[in-house]
Write a protein that holds these residues in place. Structure first.
Motif, PDB file in Angstrom:
ATOM      1  N   THR A   4      17.308 -95.034   5.519  1.00 55.73           N
ATOM      2  CA  THR A   4      18.105 -95.084   4.297  1.00 55.73           C
ATOM      3  C   THR A   4      19.598 -95.179   4.615  1.00 55.73           C
ATOM      4  N   ASP A  45      17.994 -92.724  -5.533  1.00 58.71           N
ATOM      5  CA  ASP A  45      17.079 -91.715  -4.980  1.00 58.71           C
ATOM      6  C   ASP A  45      15.657 -92.257  -4.865  1.00 58.71           C
ATOM      7  N   THR A  48      15.444 -93.743  -1.387  1.00 58.31           N
ATOM      8  CA  THR A  48      15.297 -92.683  -0.382  1.00 58.31           C
ATOM      9  C   THR A  48      13.871 -92.144  -0.370  1.00 58.31           C
ATOM     10  N   THR A  52      11.193 -92.588   2.702  1.00 61.86           N
ATOM     11  CA  THR A  52      10.738 -91.346   3.330  1.00 61.86           C
ATOM     12  C   THR A  52       9.215 -91.271   3.325  1.00 61.86           C
TER      13      THR A  52
END
Length: 482
Positions: A4, A45, A48, A52
């Motif tokens: 990221t 977000d 991200t 992840t």
């Protein structure tokens, strides 16, 4: 590995904008085939979280749009999976200043094809390439192989072809993707695909309704019938999932879950667009139109309940042989489906002619044999029909389909008659049969229609004994008075 942090310039081979379910699944699909994927989403977000969750993959991304664009190798290939309408225009406006000549942006949503034409023309003035691409197959298709319908600049398609062929569904007939045509052709074909889907679903619903109301069969009994049908000429994804749906019980009541679902069907617009464009192009699509009407009528639940108390309903008991009736419904469903597909193919041909797209109908049938919602054995038969005669006027007059529909006609007609007698609405079955009867009629009653139009509006008419002589008008009142 996924990252990221600011991605390296030119490190990714393919970009995805929009990390909803479809966007995520298509990004993973591309990643499965060995390409480094870069992702971007309006809510940073989400980027991200996605990276992840998939940290073992060669993916990158950024919450900064400029960094996202710079992460892509030239020519940049960016797939947008965002809500149709203004969001697409807004995203294109944001991307354009960050792109360089030759870069490619794809809209994979269900956009109206005329919007796609406008957007493609605007990007072309900037030496940028814009594609409108139909994507069919839902979440599972996006993840493991959809049917893809890209329309745009043919030369630029060569930069997309390896990736799209890799991620598309595969059948014995190849990857379920092909170059459809320029500008709006891809989204037009997807629109018609969805119109056929509307017709297909309504026909299946009517078959189900006949089996439960005329024969009094329960959901699981009907599921077994659909499961058997899926082994023959009706084999298709929609028949298959119908069988599965009818087998599921409601955890709350223990009753068939389908019986607990309110009979109000929704729609997202592509079916309506199909009907509107068909009217503009003077292409009859009554099966698809009946499906739209059925959904609209279903939405009038309160009004229908009130009407049922005032108007009542005729008896719905079928006194004939159950097995024969089940077989008849199967034939009626098959023949009606042929009409629905014939109407859709006729509309694609008309659109292709109107906008000079040169769409290959055989290829459209081929790429629908897998991945998409309307995938069916019937589509392979349609593909072979166009192999035999690429210019056949209508599938109903193609030799193989002519014989199959005529073999089904007696049962088809019997089912529509029975449904009418029992008061079971079958708008799509009935419209399909009327389309068949009208299309094969040498003489229709529109001679009277033309006479009426000429009587009240002097709209003129052609004489049947010399149609090439031009249009004439009759002073009807003067002749009547004589």
């Amino acid at each position: 590995m996924s990252t990221t942090s600011a991605p390296a310039v030119g490190s990714a081979q393919f970009g995805v904008v929009g990390l909803g379910v479809m966007g995520q699944n298509l990004a993973l699909n591309v990643s499965d085939h060995g390409q480094v994927v870069s992702v971007w989403n309006l809510e940073a977000d989400w980027v991200t979280k996605f990276l992840t969750q998939h940290s073992d993959r060669k993916m990158t991304g950024s919450g900064d749009l400029k960094e996202f664009v710079q992460s892509l190798a030239r020519p940049r290939r960016i797939l947008m999976m965002i809500m149709a309408g203004n969001p697409v225009d807004q995203m294109l406006d944001k991307l354009a200043p960050l792109l360089e000549p030759g870069d490619i942006v794809i809209d994979g949503g269900n956009s109206f094809f005329k919007d796609t034409q406008r957007r493609e023309a605007a990007y072309r003035t900037k030496n940028l390439n814009f594609f409108g691409m139909g994507v069919s197959g839902g979440e599972e298709g996006a993840r493991f192989g959809p049917s893809l319908m890209p329309g745009g600049d043919e030369a630029s398609y060569e930069h997309l072809k390896p990736t799209l062929e890799a991620i598309a569904a595969k059948t014995d007939y190849g990857a379920c993707v092909t170059y459809v045509g320029p500008n709006g052709a891809g989204h037009f074909v997807k629109m018609v695909h969805n119109g056929i889907e509307y017709g297909d679903m309504q026909l299946i619903a009517e078959a189900y309704d006949l089996l439960r109301k005329a024969l009094g069969l329960g959901a699981k009994e009907i599921a077994a019938i659909f499961e058997e049908w899926n082994k023959g000429k009706l084999e298709s994804y929609l028949i298959e999932i119908t069988s599965h749906v009818l087998q599921v019980d409601d955890p709350e009541t223990g009753k068939p879950l389908v019986d607990m679902i309110l009979d109000k069907a929704g729609q997202k617009g592509t079916g309506k667009w199909t009907q509107q464009i068909a009217l503009d192009l003077a292409v009859p699509i009554p099966t698809i139109g009946a499906a739209l009407d059925a959904r609209v009528l279903s939405s009038m639940k309160d009004e229908r309940v009130a009407a049922s108390k005032k108007l009542g309903a005729p008896s719905r008991q079928y006194s004939g042989d159950k097995k024969e009736f089940i077989n008849a419904v199967q034939d009626a469903l098959y023949a009606s489906k042929v009409c629905s597909y014939a109407q859709g193919m006729s509309l694609i041909r008309a659109g292709s002619k109107e906008w000079n797209w040169n769409v290959n109908l055989r290829e459209m049938a081929r790429i629908w044999t897998g991945g998409c919602i309307i995938r069916a054995r019937l589509l392979a038969d349609i593909m072979h029909a166009f192999d035999r005669d690429a210019n056949v006027a209508n599938l109903l007059v193609e030799s193989e389909f002519t014989s199959r529909v005529l073999e089904s006609e007696k049962n088809w007609r019997s089912v529509v008659q029975t449904a009418a007698g029992l008061g079971i609405p079958t708008p799509a079955f009935s419209s399909s049969l009327a389309y068949f009867d009208s299309y094969r009629s040498m003489q229709l009653p529109q001679n009277l229609t033309q006479a009426q139009r000429d009587f009240f509006g002097a709209h003129t008419y052609q004489r049947a004994d010399r149609p090439d002589a031009g249009f004439v008008h009759t002073d009807w009142i003067k002749l009547v008075k004589k």
